[in-house]
Design an enzyme around this catalytic site. Sequence first.
Site, short mmCIF file in Angstrom:
data_model
loop_
_atom_site.label_atom_id
_atom_site.label_comp_id
_atom_site.label_asym_id
_atom_site.label_seq_id
_atom_site.Cartn_x
_atom_site.Cartn_y
_atom_site.Cartn_z
N SER A 16 0.86 -1.19 0.00
CA SER A 16 0.00 0.00 0.00
C SER A 16 0.89 1.24 0.00
O SER A 16 1.54 1.56 0.99
CB SER A 16 -0.90 0.01 1.24
N HIS A 41 -1.07 -1.25 -4.41
CA HIS A 41 -2.33 -0.73 -3.87
C HIS A 41 -2.19 0.78 -3.67
O HIS A 41 -1.21 1.24 -3.07
CB HIS A 41 -2.59 -1.44 -2.54
N ASP A 43 -4.17 4.15 -2.38
CA ASP A 43 -5.31 4.58 -1.56
C ASP A 43 -5.67 6.03 -1.82
O ASP A 43 -4.86 6.94 -1.58
CB ASP A 43 -4.95 4.44 -0.07
N HIS A 77 -7.83 1.97 -4.48
CA HIS A 77 -8.84 1.81 -3.43
C HIS A 77 -9.43 3.18 -3.16
O HIS A 77 -8.76 4.05 -2.61
CB HIS A 77 -8.16 1.23 -2.18
N GLY A 155 -8.82 4.73 6.43
CA GLY A 155 -8.36 6.11 6.57
C GLY A 155 -6.87 6.23 6.78
O GLY A 155 -6.23 7.08 6.18
N GLY A 158 -1.18 1.76 9.53
CA GLY A 158 -0.55 1.57 10.84
C GLY A 158 -1.49 1.17 11.95
O GLY A 158 -1.07 1.09 13.11
N ASP A 183 -7.50 -5.66 3.75
CA ASP A 183 -6.73 -4.42 3.85
C ASP A 183 -6.81 -3.89 5.27
O ASP A 183 -7.89 -3.59 5.77
CB ASP A 183 -7.34 -3.40 2.86
N GLY A 185 -3.68 -3.68 8.65
CA GLY A 185 -3.01 -4.40 9.71
C GLY A 185 -2.48 -5.76 9.31
O GLY A 185 -2.19 -6.60 10.18
N GLY A 205 0.64 -2.20 4.20
CA GLY A 205 1.24 -0.87 4.15
C GLY A 205 2.42 -0.77 5.08
O GLY A 205 3.59 -0.92 4.68
N SER A 206 2.15 -0.55 6.37
CA SER A 206 3.25 -0.33 7.31
C SER A 206 4.12 -1.56 7.46
O SER A 206 5.33 -1.44 7.70
CB SER A 206 2.70 0.15 8.66
C1 DX5 Z 1 -6.07 2.75 4.91
C2 DX5 Z 1 -5.79 2.03 3.64
C3 DX5 Z 1 -4.84 0.93 3.74
C4 DX5 Z 1 -3.58 1.21 4.51
C5 DX5 Z 1 -3.05 -0.09 4.99
O1 DX5 Z 1 -7.39 2.79 5.22
O2 DX5 Z 1 -6.96 1.56 2.99
O3 DX5 Z 1 -4.55 0.38 2.45
O4 DX5 Z 1 -2.59 1.89 3.79
O5 DX5 Z 1 -1.97 0.13 5.83
P1 DX5 Z 1 -1.56 -0.92 6.96
O6 DX5 Z 1 -1.19 -2.18 6.26
O7 DX5 Z 1 -0.44 -0.25 7.67
O8 DX5 Z 1 -2.77 -1.14 7.85
ZN ZN Z 2 -6.47 0.53 1.08
#
Ligand code: DX5
Ligand code: ZN
Length: 226
Positions: A16, A41, A43, A77, A155, A158, A183, A185, A205-206
């Site tokens: 992400s 991905h 966002d 997304h 939103g 992390g 999507d 965590g 993402g993180s």
């Molecule tokens: C936030 C995004 C996600 C986010 C995921 O709402 O839709 O795609 O970047 O990030 P992590 O993997 O850190 O939860």
């Molecule tokens: Zn997303």
Amino acid sequence: MGWSDWIRDGVEVEPSLYAADFMRLGAQIDALLGAGTKVFHFDIGDGHFVPPVTIGPVVLRSIAPAIQAAGGIVDCHLMVDDPAHHFEELAASGGDSVTFHVEATDDPAGVAAAARAHGLAVGVAFNPETSPGQAASFAAAAGAEIVLCMSIHPGYSGQPFMADAFARIALLRELITVPIQVDGGVGESNARETHEAGAALLVAGSAIFADPDPGAAYARIRAACL
Ligand code: DX5
Ligand code: ZN
């Protein structure tokens, strides 16, 4: 081309880009491409459907050519109130797929048709408060090619994975035949369980970008599922 071409060996890990270090965005994308990433991905948050404004077509235009030249795609997304408003610009900016939210529109068929008119693949997403049954009905009306089960409140990157997502994925798996995306965590510790619950597309993402070596983190998460 569509999701059946884009999912290899039954599972893809999607970095992400919202969680990237934007000072080093190009280098991080190159590292991920080098590590085998095919699906990125992207966002888009509008400050209404979700509190933050995130990233949009200006960034997409900069990155999509290099990703596509390497055989990859950009999966958008849309965490926005009026998804169809964005389709023309996203398609022109290099987006391959758009996923819009159940909670954002009462017209899944119309919004999906608008996306397809611009050559975009169609996914639908649903928040933790929305039932898998509602999502499945909405996805059927849209003819969605993937369904995104949020495992956080959308939103921000992390946030911790909401453990009840496993049951929601498993329930959704009984209701639909198209690939399930998850999507929020997701990381090395829960990727396999998420995949085994029924998800083919794992957004991270993180877990990828907080690692000093995003390519290695991507590879570890993918390996955990295989
Ligand atoms: C936030 C995004 C996600 C986010 C995921 O709402 O839709 O795609 O970047 O990030 P992590 O993997 O850190 O939860
Ligand atoms: Zn997303």
